[in-house]
Design an enzyme around this catalytic site. Structure first.
Site, PDB file in Angstrom:
ATOM      1  N   ASP A  68      19.010  71.157  57.107  1.00  0.00           N
ATOM      2  CA  ASP A  68      20.349  71.458  56.617  1.00  0.00           C
ATOM      3  C   ASP A  68      21.333  70.525  57.321  1.00  0.00           C
ATOM      4  O   ASP A  68      21.480  69.369  56.928  1.00  0.00           O
ATOM      5  CB  ASP A  68      20.632  72.943  56.865  1.00  0.00           C
ATOM      6  CG  ASP A  68      21.953  73.417  56.290  1.00  0.00           C
ATOM      7  OD1 ASP A  68      22.642  72.620  55.648  1.00  0.00           O
ATOM      8  OD2 ASP A  68      22.306  74.595  56.484  1.00  0.00           O
ATOM      9  N   GLY A 102      10.096  79.991  59.617  1.00  0.00           N
ATOM     10  CA  GLY A 102      10.218  79.493  58.249  1.00  0.00           C
ATOM     11  C   GLY A 102       9.104  78.577  57.783  1.00  0.00           C
ATOM     12  O   GLY A 102       8.727  78.606  56.621  1.00  0.00           O
ATOM     13  N   PHE A 129      22.275  78.545  49.710  1.00  0.00           N
ATOM     14  CA  PHE A 129      21.354  79.238  50.596  1.00  0.00           C
ATOM     15  C   PHE A 129      20.131  79.674  49.793  1.00  0.00           C
ATOM     16  O   PHE A 129      20.231  80.467  48.864  1.00  0.00           O
ATOM     17  CB  PHE A 129      22.028  80.436  51.254  1.00  0.00           C
ATOM     18  CG  PHE A 129      21.221  80.996  52.375  1.00  0.00           C
ATOM     19  CD1 PHE A 129      21.243  80.393  53.637  1.00  0.00           C
ATOM     20  CD2 PHE A 129      20.409  82.109  52.185  1.00  0.00           C
ATOM     21  CE1 PHE A 129      20.482  80.893  54.675  1.00  0.00           C
ATOM     22  CE2 PHE A 129      19.641  82.619  53.224  1.00  0.00           C
ATOM     23  CZ  PHE A 129      19.677  82.008  54.468  1.00  0.00           C
ATOM     24  N   VAL A 130      18.975  79.140  50.166  1.00  0.00           N
ATOM     25  CA  VAL A 130      17.753  79.421  49.407  1.00  0.00           C
ATOM     26  C   VAL A 130      16.788  80.289  50.220  1.00  0.00           C
ATOM     27  O   VAL A 130      16.842  80.298  51.453  1.00  0.00           O
ATOM     28  CB  VAL A 130      17.037  78.119  48.979  1.00  0.00           C
ATOM     29  CG1 VAL A 130      17.890  77.331  47.997  1.00  0.00           C
ATOM     30  CG2 VAL A 130      16.681  77.257  50.186  1.00  0.00           C
ATOM     31  N   ASP A 183      10.828  73.812  57.650  1.00  0.00           N
ATOM     32  CA  ASP A 183      11.028  74.402  56.332  1.00  0.00           C
ATOM     33  C   ASP A 183      12.165  73.720  55.577  1.00  0.00           C
ATOM     34  O   ASP A 183      12.014  73.300  54.451  1.00  0.00           O
ATOM     35  CB  ASP A 183      11.272  75.917  56.435  1.00  0.00           C
ATOM     36  CG  ASP A 183      12.384  76.283  57.423  1.00  0.00           C
ATOM     37  OD1 ASP A 183      12.956  75.386  58.069  1.00  0.00           O
ATOM     38  OD2 ASP A 183      12.668  77.493  57.557  1.00  0.00           O
TER      39      ASP A 183
HETATM   40  P1  5GP Z   1      20.071  72.970  60.553  1.00  0.00           P
HETATM   41  O1  5GP Z   1      20.072  72.999  62.027  1.00  0.00           O
HETATM   42  O2  5GP Z   1      19.429  71.750  59.943  1.00  0.00           O
HETATM   43  O3  5GP Z   1      21.456  73.207  59.991  1.00  0.00           O
HETATM   44  O4  5GP Z   1      19.295  74.251  60.069  1.00  0.00           O
HETATM   45  C1  5GP Z   1      17.934  74.323  60.042  1.00  0.00           C
HETATM   46  C2  5GP Z   1      17.456  75.743  59.977  1.00  0.00           C
HETATM   47  O5  5GP Z   1      18.418  76.618  59.377  1.00  0.00           O
HETATM   48  C3  5GP Z   1      16.236  75.844  59.107  1.00  0.00           C
HETATM   49  O6  5GP Z   1      15.069  75.609  59.849  1.00  0.00           O
HETATM   50  C4  5GP Z   1      16.343  77.262  58.569  1.00  0.00           C
HETATM   51  O7  5GP Z   1      15.772  78.159  59.481  1.00  0.00           O
HETATM   52  C5  5GP Z   1      17.832  77.527  58.494  1.00  0.00           C
HETATM   53  N1  5GP Z   1      18.377  77.270  57.155  1.00  0.00           N
HETATM   54  C6  5GP Z   1      19.162  76.256  56.767  1.00  0.00           C
HETATM   55  N2  5GP Z   1      19.461  76.318  55.465  1.00  0.00           N
HETATM   56  C7  5GP Z   1      18.829  77.420  54.991  1.00  0.00           C
HETATM   57  C8  5GP Z   1      18.739  78.023  53.671  1.00  0.00           C
HETATM   58  O8  5GP Z   1      19.292  77.577  52.658  1.00  0.00           O
HETATM   59  N3  5GP Z   1      17.974  79.142  53.611  1.00  0.00           N
HETATM   60  C9  5GP Z   1      17.350  79.691  54.676  1.00  0.00           C
HETATM   61  N4  5GP Z   1      16.635  80.796  54.467  1.00  0.00           N
HETATM   62  N5  5GP Z   1      17.413  79.144  55.916  1.00  0.00           N
HETATM   63  C10 5GP Z   1      18.143  78.029  56.056  1.00  0.00           C
END
Ligand code: 5GP
Length: 183
Positions: free
Chosen positions: A106, A47, A155-156, A103
């Site tokens: 979340d 990403g 979700f983007v 990227d």
């Molecule tokens: P976390 O562990 O912080 O929940 O998630 C981080 C990873 O989840 C990001 O590096 C990304 O790869 C994926 N991710 C989280 N939210 C989104 C979103 O809204 N869109 C996309 N395409 N990937 C996301």
């Protein structure tokens, strides 16, 4: 078929991204101006690939770039909290100024795991720059030194971010039409 047709709405335009990346790049250059060795940008694949390419150029100072790959959600859109290193760094980061390039932040679970892992390798400094941060979603507190944009909890896709490996090449950040997720 154009990928633009699958987008419901644009959240951050190409121009807004370019402007913000330039600002953050200048800030990073100033913050690391006194560093003895080049800043090591550690981009998290896949990403952050587009972001790090633009950010490295915006910094306009001495940087090195390395990549890590961690397991993500596959083709679903929910965070599992399960992280595996799929590709490790090529560089030894001991004593280095390391800036992790993400990227999107979340839940923070991926970064938390990654930061703990990288910290154990004894870098001189360890900081994070994320292009996007989802407002109010962090389950674990992550201290991000630089954040591009706060985005709503949707979700983007685009500018590196995918849905089932597609849409990374959109020049902007957007939300897909509802029917696409049902494919
Ligand atoms: P976390 O562990 O912080 O929940 O998630 C981080 C990873 O989840 C990001 O590096 C990304 O790869 C994926 N991710 C989280 N939210 C989104 C979103 O809204 N869109 C996309 N395409 N990937 C996301």
């Amino acid at each position: 078929m154009s990928i633009h047709a699958d987008i419901d709405r644009v959240i951050i335009t190409e121009e807004q991204i370019a402007e913000r990346v330039a600002e953050i790049g200048a800030q990073i250059r100033a913050d690391y101006a006194e560093a003895k060795r080049p800043l090591l940008l550690v981009a998290v694949l896949r990403g952050a690939a587009l972001f790090v390419a633009d950010l490295a150029r915006a910094i306009q100072g001495r940087v090195e770039i390395d990549f890590m790959a961690v397991s993500s959600y596959g083709s679903t859109t929910k965070s599992s909290g399960v992280v595996r290193i799929l590709k490790d760094l090529d560089e030894d980061i001991e004593g280095r100024d390391v800036l992790v390039v993400e990227d999107i932040l979340d839940t923070g679970l991926t970064l938390k795991y990654l930061l703990r892992n990288l910290a154990s390798r004894r870098p001189h400094t360890l900081e994070v720059v994320t292009l996007l941060s989802k407002t109010g979603k962090q389950q674990v507190p992550i201290d991000c030194k630089y954040t591009g944009f706060n985005v709503p909890d949707e979700f983007v896709v685009g500018y590196g971010l995918d849905y089932a490996e597609r849409y990374r090449n959109l020049p902007y950040i957007g939300v897909l039409k509802r029917e696409i997720y049902a494919d």
